[in-house]
Design a protein around this motif. Structure first.
Motif, PDB file in Angstrom:
ATOM      1  N   ASP A 114       0.823  -1.205   0.000  1.00 18.93           N
ATOM      2  CA  ASP A 114       0.000   0.000   0.000  1.00 18.93           C
ATOM      3  C   ASP A 114       0.864   1.266   0.000  1.00 18.93           C
ATOM      4  O   ASP A 114       0.577   2.228  -0.717  1.00 18.93           O
TER       5      ASP A 114
ATOM      6  N   ILE B  13       2.483   2.002  -3.427  1.00 14.07           N
ATOM      7  CA  ILE B  13       1.525   2.562  -4.387  1.00 14.07           C
ATOM      8  C   ILE B  13       1.254   4.033  -4.084  1.00 14.07           C
ATOM      9  O   ILE B  13       1.227   4.877  -4.985  1.00 14.07           O
ATOM     10  N   ARG B  14       1.087   4.359  -2.821  1.00 12.89           N
ATOM     11  CA  ARG B  14       0.784   5.756  -2.460  1.00 12.89           C
ATOM     12  C   ARG B  14       1.992   6.665  -2.676  1.00 12.89           C
ATOM     13  O   ARG B  14       1.848   7.801  -3.129  1.00 12.89           O
TER      14      ARG B  14
ATOM     15  N   VAL C  27       2.121   7.341  -6.411  1.00 10.96           N
ATOM     16  CA  VAL C  27       1.169   8.386  -6.813  1.00 10.96           C
ATOM     17  C   VAL C  27       1.722   9.761  -6.439  1.00 10.96           C
ATOM     18  O   VAL C  27       1.673  10.708  -7.228  1.00 10.96           O
TER      19      VAL C  27
ATOM     20  N   ASP D 194       3.167   9.033 -10.321  1.00  5.47           N
ATOM     21  CA  ASP D 194       2.778   7.792 -11.001  1.00  5.47           C
ATOM     22  C   ASP D 194       3.947   7.054 -11.629  1.00  5.47           C
ATOM     23  O   ASP D 194       3.870   6.551 -12.752  1.00  5.47           O
TER      24      ASP D 194
ATOM     25  N   GLN E   6      -4.560   8.098  -2.985  1.00  7.50           N
ATOM     26  CA  GLN E   6      -4.945   6.713  -3.287  1.00  7.50           C
ATOM     27  C   GLN E   6      -5.671   6.087  -2.092  1.00  7.50           C
ATOM     28  O   GLN E   6      -5.175   5.191  -1.414  1.00  7.50           O
ATOM     29  N   THR E   7      -6.897   6.564  -1.856  1.00  4.28           N
ATOM     30  CA  THR E   7      -7.637   6.137  -0.665  1.00  4.28           C
ATOM     31  C   THR E   7      -8.042   4.664  -0.704  1.00  4.28           C
ATOM     32  O   THR E   7      -8.242   4.046   0.338  1.00  4.28           O
ATOM     33  N   THR E   8      -8.183   4.078  -1.903  1.00  6.19           N
ATOM     34  CA  THR E   8      -8.496   2.656  -2.014  1.00  6.19           C
ATOM     35  C   THR E   8      -7.465   1.981  -2.912  1.00  6.19           C
ATOM     36  O   THR E   8      -6.995   2.570  -3.892  1.00  6.19           O
ATOM     37  N   ILE E   9      -7.124   0.754  -2.553  1.00  4.94           N
ATOM     38  CA  ILE E   9      -6.132  -0.013  -3.318  1.00  4.94           C
ATOM     39  C   ILE E   9      -6.646  -1.423  -3.545  1.00  4.94           C
ATOM     40  O   ILE E   9      -7.081  -2.091  -2.603  1.00  4.94           O
TER      41      ILE E   9
END
Length: 316
Positions: free
Chosen positions: A129, A132-133, A136, A140, A205-208
């Motif tokens: 997680d 990914i954040r 972003v 990206d 990125q609140t959801t993964i």
């Protein structure tokens, strides 16, 4: 806005990390004293006592240098758009091009690599997680456990670079690496969770989507999942529950045995998929009792003296 979030993450991570690190350095003396008390020879006892005196002199400077380099690595990560790998990953790539490397350096690298892999696996969800954040936030680009400056590889690579120049016996360094694993790395899960929570609160990125796994599934495991989807889902749920409810030291032992048995099967040319439906977990291979005992016996007999010494250290 981006710079504010980066600074906020810095302010979250480093106070926690410094506290954990201080506890680690404060406990090195006690651990070395305990080892000297259990030493099987006067030579080994003297080795640990000498190490204690040396560490007391060097530890403040080592701690200062280490923290400074970790902070510099974090700042450089964002300044360079996360384009560089950790010191550990870069060092391993450089060494792959060399035919001969000193045995002691190889042994240190093995200890560090084992720590990294174990904690990447232990915190795979939190790191997945966070990667990914961070990606972003960085625009990206692709970020993984080798490039994330706060992941185990980045933290261990700098720790190794600080420890290698110290004039300590290899056996003492291996003890220190073990303590670093237990007292520092294994306590970072809550800090990673706090970083993820802060990034979510900032809308990063609140959801993964859940795509991360500890290890890729073998063809045998994939086929088992396809043929028995209900059974597989239940087994995976059981395994996840096992991971969540097991203390870190027990989980470390379990994962180490898995790794050893996997290597053993590879040496014998045996596939490492699920064996005969013993455990029911689709995400890990199964082993028969006789195979486990035979493998451990063979590994102990074939291990060089230095590895046997490491096995004894692990039991302490």
């Amino acid at each position: 806005m981006r710079n504010e979030i980066i600074l906020e993450c810095r302010k979250i991570f480093f106070p926690h990390f410094e506290a954990i690190l201080s506890h680690f350095f404060e406990n090195i003396d006690d651990q070395l004293f305990a080892l000297s008390d259990k030493a099987e020879s006067s030579t080994l006892q003297a080795l640990y006592f000498d190490a204690m005196r040396y560490v007391r002199i060097e530890r403040d400077e080592a701690k200062r240098k280490y923290l400074s380099e970790v902070k510099s690595q974090y700042d450089a990560f964002w300044k360079n758009s996360a384009s560089s790998k950790s010191k550990l990953a870069q060092k391993q790539e450089d060494q792959n091009s060399l035919e001969l490397v000193e045995n002691e350096i190889l042994e240190e690298d093995l200890a560090v690599t084992t720590m990294v892999e174990k904690n990447n696996n232990l915190f795979y969800r939190e790191l997945y997680d966070l990667n990914i954040r961070f990606a972003v936030l960085a625009g990206d680009i692709e970020i993984d456990n080798d490039t994330n400056p706060l992941a185990p590889a980045g933290l261990c690579g700098i720790f190794e670079s600080v420890l290698i120049p110290l004039t300590l016996d290899l056996r003492v360094k291996l003890v220190i690496y073990k303590l670093f694993d237990t007292l520092v790395l294994s306590r970072l899960g809550s800090v990673y969770n706090e970083l993820n929570a802060a990034l979510i609160s900032r809308g990063v990125q609140t959801t993964i989507a859940r795509k991360a796994r500890r290890k890729p599934m073998s063809e045998t495991m994939v086929q088992s999942t396809i043929e028995n989807p209900i059974h597989s889902a239940s087994a995976n749920t059981q395994y996840e529950a096992f991971v969540q409810t097991t203390d870190s030291s027990s989980l470390e032992a379990f994962q180490t045995i898995q790794m050893l048995l996997g290597n053993w099967r590879s040496q014998l040319g045996i596939a490492s998929g699920v064996a005969g439906g013993a455990t029911g977990f689709t995400s890990i291979p199964a082993y028969q009792t006789n195979e486990v005992l035979h493998a451990l016996s063979g590994l102990q007999q074939s291990a060089p003296p230095l590895y046997k010494f490491r096995i004894q250290l692990t039991k302490i």
